[in-house]
Scaffold this active site. Structure first.
Site, PDB file in Angstrom:
ATOM      1  N   LYS A  46       0.987  10.112 -14.676  1.00  0.00           N
ATOM      2  CA  LYS A  46       1.621  10.562 -13.436  1.00  0.00           C
ATOM      3  C   LYS A  46       2.833   9.680 -13.102  1.00  0.00           C
ATOM      4  O   LYS A  46       3.918  10.188 -12.799  1.00  0.00           O
ATOM      5  CB  LYS A  46       0.580  10.517 -12.310  1.00  0.00           C
ATOM      6  CG  LYS A  46       1.046  11.007 -10.967  1.00  0.00           C
ATOM      7  CD  LYS A  46      -0.124  11.403 -10.115  1.00  0.00           C
ATOM      8  CE  LYS A  46      -0.790  10.268  -9.373  1.00  0.00           C
ATOM      9  NZ  LYS A  46       0.027   9.713  -8.268  1.00  0.00           N
ATOM     10  N   ARG A  51       8.906   9.379 -12.908  1.00  0.00           N
ATOM     11  CA  ARG A  51      10.125   8.624 -13.222  1.00  0.00           C
ATOM     12  C   ARG A  51      11.001   9.391 -14.212  1.00  0.00           C
ATOM     13  O   ARG A  51      12.230   9.397 -14.093  1.00  0.00           O
ATOM     14  CB  ARG A  51       9.744   7.243 -13.761  1.00  0.00           C
ATOM     15  CG  ARG A  51       9.216   6.334 -12.644  1.00  0.00           C
ATOM     16  CD  ARG A  51       8.353   5.226 -13.199  1.00  0.00           C
ATOM     17  NE  ARG A  51       7.995   4.238 -12.189  1.00  0.00           N
ATOM     18  CZ  ARG A  51       7.014   4.384 -11.297  1.00  0.00           C
ATOM     19  NH1 ARG A  51       6.289   5.493 -11.268  1.00  0.00           N
ATOM     20  NH2 ARG A  51       6.741   3.419 -10.416  1.00  0.00           N
ATOM     21  N   ARG A 146       1.158   7.120   5.844  1.00  0.00           N
ATOM     22  CA  ARG A 146       1.295   5.918   5.013  1.00  0.00           C
ATOM     23  C   ARG A 146       2.582   5.153   5.351  1.00  0.00           C
ATOM     24  O   ARG A 146       3.575   5.745   5.757  1.00  0.00           O
ATOM     25  CB  ARG A 146       1.241   6.309   3.528  1.00  0.00           C
ATOM     26  CG  ARG A 146      -0.111   6.893   3.176  1.00  0.00           C
ATOM     27  CD  ARG A 146      -0.196   7.363   1.746  1.00  0.00           C
ATOM     28  NE  ARG A 146      -0.030   6.282   0.804  1.00  0.00           N
ATOM     29  CZ  ARG A 146       0.060   6.464  -0.517  1.00  0.00           C
ATOM     30  NH1 ARG A 146       0.024   7.683  -1.021  1.00  0.00           N
ATOM     31  NH2 ARG A 146       0.176   5.434  -1.311  1.00  0.00           N
ATOM     32  N   SER A 190       4.390  -3.913  -5.159  1.00  0.00           N
ATOM     33  CA  SER A 190       4.382  -2.454  -5.115  1.00  0.00           C
ATOM     34  C   SER A 190       5.424  -1.904  -6.072  1.00  0.00           C
ATOM     35  O   SER A 190       6.625  -2.148  -5.913  1.00  0.00           O
ATOM     36  CB  SER A 190       4.684  -1.955  -3.689  1.00  0.00           C
ATOM     37  OG  SER A 190       5.022  -0.578  -3.748  1.00  0.00           O
ATOM     38  N   GLN A 192       6.191   1.160  -6.331  1.00  0.00           N
ATOM     39  CA  GLN A 192       6.961   2.210  -5.658  1.00  0.00           C
ATOM     40  C   GLN A 192       8.144   1.605  -4.905  1.00  0.00           C
ATOM     41  O   GLN A 192       9.264   2.119  -4.962  1.00  0.00           O
ATOM     42  CB  GLN A 192       6.063   3.006  -4.711  1.00  0.00           C
ATOM     43  CG  GLN A 192       5.019   3.823  -5.461  1.00  0.00           C
ATOM     44  CD  GLN A 192       4.080   4.585  -4.548  1.00  0.00           C
ATOM     45  OE1 GLN A 192       4.137   4.443  -3.328  1.00  0.00           O
ATOM     46  NE2 GLN A 192       3.205   5.375  -5.139  1.00  0.00           N
ATOM     47  N   ASP A 355      -5.338   1.413  -8.722  1.00  0.00           N
ATOM     48  CA  ASP A 355      -5.770   2.810  -8.696  1.00  0.00           C
ATOM     49  C   ASP A 355      -7.173   2.993  -9.271  1.00  0.00           C
ATOM     50  O   ASP A 355      -7.788   4.051  -9.090  1.00  0.00           O
ATOM     51  CB  ASP A 355      -4.785   3.685  -9.482  1.00  0.00           C
ATOM     52  CG  ASP A 355      -3.456   3.824  -8.746  1.00  0.00           C
ATOM     53  OD1 ASP A 355      -3.425   3.555  -7.522  1.00  0.00           O
ATOM     54  OD2 ASP A 355      -2.455   4.182  -9.389  1.00  0.00           O
ATOM     55  N   LYS A 382      -3.661   3.769   0.799  1.00  0.00           N
ATOM     56  CA  LYS A 382      -3.471   4.753  -0.265  1.00  0.00           C
ATOM     57  C   LYS A 382      -3.687   6.163   0.301  1.00  0.00           C
ATOM     58  O   LYS A 382      -3.613   6.361   1.503  1.00  0.00           O
ATOM     59  CB  LYS A 382      -4.418   4.445  -1.427  1.00  0.00           C
ATOM     60  CG  LYS A 382      -4.100   3.124  -2.107  1.00  0.00           C
ATOM     61  CD  LYS A 382      -2.765   3.177  -2.801  1.00  0.00           C
ATOM     62  CE  LYS A 382      -2.380   1.858  -3.441  1.00  0.00           C
ATOM     63  NZ  LYS A 382      -1.025   1.867  -3.974  1.00  0.00           N
ATOM     64  N   ARG A 427      -8.656  10.199  -6.161  1.00  0.00           N
ATOM     65  CA  ARG A 427      -9.390   9.167  -6.903  1.00  0.00           C
ATOM     66  C   ARG A 427     -10.787   8.937  -6.332  1.00  0.00           C
ATOM     67  O   ARG A 427     -11.698   8.527  -7.043  1.00  0.00           O
ATOM     68  CB  ARG A 427      -8.579   7.871  -6.961  1.00  0.00           C
ATOM     69  CG  ARG A 427      -7.229   8.076  -7.664  1.00  0.00           C
ATOM     70  CD  ARG A 427      -6.632   6.816  -8.227  1.00  0.00           C
ATOM     71  NE  ARG A 427      -5.208   7.002  -8.475  1.00  0.00           N
ATOM     72  CZ  ARG A 427      -4.685   7.558  -9.572  1.00  0.00           C
ATOM     73  NH1 ARG A 427      -5.467   7.963 -10.536  1.00  0.00           N
ATOM     74  NH2 ARG A 427      -3.375   7.686  -9.702  1.00  0.00           N
TER      75      ARG A 427
HETATM   76  C1  S3P Z   1       2.502   3.976  -8.307  1.00  0.00           C
HETATM   77  C2  S3P Z   1       2.368   2.724  -7.774  1.00  0.00           C
HETATM   78  C3  S3P Z   1       1.166   2.286  -7.049  1.00  0.00           C
HETATM   79  C4  S3P Z   1      -0.016   3.209  -7.335  1.00  0.00           C
HETATM   80  C5  S3P Z   1       0.347   4.658  -7.256  1.00  0.00           C
HETATM   81  C6  S3P Z   1       1.438   4.979  -8.260  1.00  0.00           C
HETATM   82  C7  S3P Z   1       3.766   4.301  -8.987  1.00  0.00           C
HETATM   83  O1  S3P Z   1       1.437   2.316  -5.664  1.00  0.00           O
HETATM   84  O2  S3P Z   1      -1.074   2.928  -6.447  1.00  0.00           O
HETATM   85  O3  S3P Z   1      -0.770   5.474  -7.527  1.00  0.00           O
HETATM   86  O4  S3P Z   1       3.827   5.304  -9.717  1.00  0.00           O
HETATM   87  O5  S3P Z   1       4.727   3.565  -8.806  1.00  0.00           O
HETATM   88  P1  S3P Z   1       2.132   1.072  -4.886  1.00  0.00           P
HETATM   89  O6  S3P Z   1       3.475   0.891  -5.444  1.00  0.00           O
HETATM   90  O7  S3P Z   1       2.190   1.487  -3.461  1.00  0.00           O
HETATM   91  O8  S3P Z   1       1.228  -0.084  -5.104  1.00  0.00           O
END
Ligand code: S3P
Length: 467
Positions: A46, A51, A146, A190, A192, A355, A382, A427
Site C-alpha cells: 500500500k 508513492r 486524525r 512519521s 507520512q 502497523d 491511526k 488492521r
Molecule cells: C505510512 C506510514 C505510517 C503507517 C501508515 C502508512 C506510509 O504512518 O502507519 O499505515 O505509507 O507512509 P505514520 O507516518 O503516520 O507513522
C-alpha cells in the site's frame, strides 16, 4: 469460517477463487482453526503503491506500475490524481500514469476526497502546497479526526496558506510557487510527514531537509519508500547520519531543482498484510505457509524479527531488488518455541512495527510471559485508537490485558470466541480474524468489510488456507 453468499476479491495468487464469505450483514464469523497451509501472495504494498502513483503523476513521461495495490486507500489516491487532471490507464493491477511533470497538475473542480487514507491526505498535501492553484482535501469521519497539524505547520513555514481551524481535515490549501526550503525536525517519527515535506521540497528553489527523531543506530527511522523512489525517479536526494547524544540522527535532503522521470515500478507484496497470515501460521501448530514476492525493505522487516523474538519459526529468502526495494519469499512453520520473559517493544522498534502491533498483540496471547508495548501513543492516532481497540476486543475474548497511555501489556490467555468490533479499522478487523482462529468457539467481527482498506480478499485468502 462461515460460508455464505458474498464473493470476495482475490489478490491474484496461487489460490482458486472457490471461497465465499459473509461480511455484509451480521459480521464475519470465525471459528477456531487447527492450522494454515499453502502458498499465497499478498496484494501490492500500500505505501509503495501510493508513492508510485503520486510521484509518477509529477514525473515526466509514462510510469508503468505493476502489482499496484488493489486496496481502497490506493483507489482514493488514484481518484484524487484523476481530479488533478492526471491520465491514468488501468488493466487489473497494471497502471500506466501519464506524468505531465512537476508543473502539469490542473486545478481540481471538486474537493479531493482521501476516504480513509492518511497517506493520500498527507503526501498529496505536500504536492498541493507547491501548486499555483487552490485545492481542498477531505476524508471520511475517521481520517477527519486524525491530526494534520504535523503537516500544516511545516507547509505553512514553507509559505503555503492552509486553512483548518481545528488542525484536522478538511484542509483548504492555497499553494505557492516557489515554496521556501526548510530544515524540518520531525517531533514524532512519521513516514507520512517526512514524505509530505520532501514532496513539497520539490517545489522550492533550494534544499529542503527532514531530520527524523534520534535513534540508537544510523539509518532511517520510519519507512523510507519515498526517499528510495524519488532517487529512482532521478531526484537529487541525499541521506546522512549525525551523532547526537548517545544516538544518531538521520536526515534526508532534497534539491528543489530536481526533475523526475517516469519509469517502470514493480510493487512488492505488502509485508504489513502478510503479517496477519504469518501470525496465523505461527500461532497454529502444524501450519506451513509460504508467501511469495513480499517486500523486504529493511525499514519494514522488523516485524519478522519480532515474530522471531516471540518464538516463531520463519525463513526469509531475498530474491531480487526492484527500484531499491528488495523482495522475496517468507516461509512459516507453525508453532511458537518457548521464550523466556516478557517481550518488551519500545521506542527502539515501534516506528518500524507500527502497523503490525495489533496482530502482534493477538499473537502475544499465546506467549508464556506475554508482551509489553510502550512508547506507542501514535497508535491512538491511526484509523482507530488502536490501543483502545486492541484492549477492548481482547478483553471481550477473556484475555489478560492492561492498558497504558502509550501501549499495553498482554499476558498469556486462552482466548474465548466473542463478539468483537473492527472499530472501522482494517488492521483491527484482520488482527481479530487471527484471534478468532486461536479462540475456542466462534468469534464474530462486526464491520469486518473494512479489511478492504488495505487487503481486499483477506477473508477469502484466509478461508482457503485454514483448516
Ligand atoms: C505510512 C506510514 C505510517 C503507517 C501508515 C502508512 C506510509 O504512518 O502507519 O499505515 O505509507 O507512509 P505514520 O507516518 O503516520 O507513522
Amino acid at each position: 469460517m462461515s460460508r455464505t453468499s458474498c464473493s470476495v476479491q482475490e489478490p491474484g495468487g496461487f489460490l482458486p477463487a472457490r471461497h465465499s464469505a459473509n461480511v455484509l450483514t451480521s459480521g464475519m464469523r470465525i471459528t477456531q482453526a487447527r492450522n494454515v497451509r499453502g502458498k499465497v501472495r499478498v496484494p501490492g504494498d500500500k505505501s509503495i503503491s501510493h508513492r508510485a502513483a503520486i510521484i509518477g503523476s509529477i514525473a515526466e513521461g509514462v510510469t508503468v506500475i505493476s502489482n499496484f495495490g488493489t486496496n481502497a486507500d490506493c483507489a482514493s489516491t488514484l481518484a484524487c490524481l484523476s481530479k488533478l487532471g492526471i491520465r491514468i490507464e488501468r488493466e487489473g493491477t497494471i497502471l500506466r500514469i501519464f506524468g505531465p511533470g512537476k508543473d502539469g497538475l490542473s486545478a481540481p473542480s471538486d474537493v479531493l476526497d482521501c476516504g480513509n487514507s492518511g497517506t493520500t491526505a498527507r503526501l498529496l498535501a505536500g504536492v498541493l502546497a507547491g501548486q499555483t492553484f487552490a485545492s481542498t482535501i477531505a476524508g471520511d469521519a475517521s481520517l477527519s479526526s486524525r491530526p494534520m497539524n504535523r503537516i500544516i505547520r511545516p507547509l505553512q513555514e514553507m509559505g503555503a496558506v492552509i486553512g483548518s481551524p481545528t488542525g484536522t481535515l478538511p484542509l483548504a490549501i492555497e499553494g505557492k510557487r516557489p515554496l521556501a526550503p526548510i530544515d524540518h525536525r520531525l517531533p514524532v517519527a512519521s513516514a507520512q510527514v517526512k514524505s509530505c515535506v520532501l514532496l513539497a521540497g520539490l517545489f522550492t528553489e533550494g534544499t529542503t531537509s527532514v531530520s527524523e527523531p534520534p535513534s540508537e543506530s544510523p539509518g532511517p527511522v520510519s519507512r523510507d519508500h519515498t526517499e528510495q523512489m524519488l532517487k529512482a525517479f532521478g531526484a537529487e536526494v541525499t541521506e546522512s547520519d549525525a551523532a547526537v547524544g548517545g544516538g544518531s540522527e538521520h536526515t534526508i535532503s532534497i534539491g528543489g531543482g530536481s526533475t523526475l522521470e517516469g519509469g517502470m515500478i514493480e510493487v512488492p507484496g505488502d509485508i504489513s498484510s502478510a503479517a496477519f497470515l504469518i501470525a496465523a501460521a505461527a500461532g497454529l501448530e502444524s501450519s506451513s505457509l509460504q508467501i511469495e514476492d513480499v517486500g523486504l525493505n529493511p525499514t519494514r522487516t522488523a516485524v519478522i524479527e519480532v515474530f522471531g523474538m516471540m518464538g516463531a519459526s520463519i525463513e526469509v529468502e531475498e530474491h531480487r531488488s526492484v527500484g531499491g526495494e528488495p523482495l522475496g519469499r517468507i516461509s512459516v512453520s507453525g508453532g511458537l518455541e518457548r521464550v523466556p520473559g516478557t517481550i518488551v517493544l519500545d521506542e527502539s522498534v515501534i516506528a518500524n512495527v507500527i502497523d503490525e502491533l495489533p496482530v502482534l498483540a493477538v499473537l502475544a496471547t499465546l506467549l508464556e510471559s506475554g508482551i509489553e508495548v510502550r512508547d506507542a501513543s501514535e497508535l491512538r492516532r491511526k484509523e482507530s485508537d488502536r490501543i483502545a481497540a486492541v484492549v477492548a476486543n481482547l478483553k471481550r475474548m477473556g484475555a489478560d490485558v492492561e492498558e497504558y497511555d502509550d501501549g499495553f501489556r498482554i499476558g498469556r490467555s486462552d482466548l474465548k470466541g466473542a463478539a468483537v468490533n473492527s472499530f472501522g479499522d482494517h488492521r483491527i478487523a484482520m488482527a481479530f480474524a487471527v484471534a478468532g482462529l486461536f479462540a475456542e468457539g466462534e468469534t464474530v467481527i462486526e464491520g469486518a468489510e473494512c479489511a478492504d482498506v488495505s487487503f481486499p480478499g483477506f477473508f477469502g485468502v484466509l478461508e482457503n488456507i485454514v483448516s
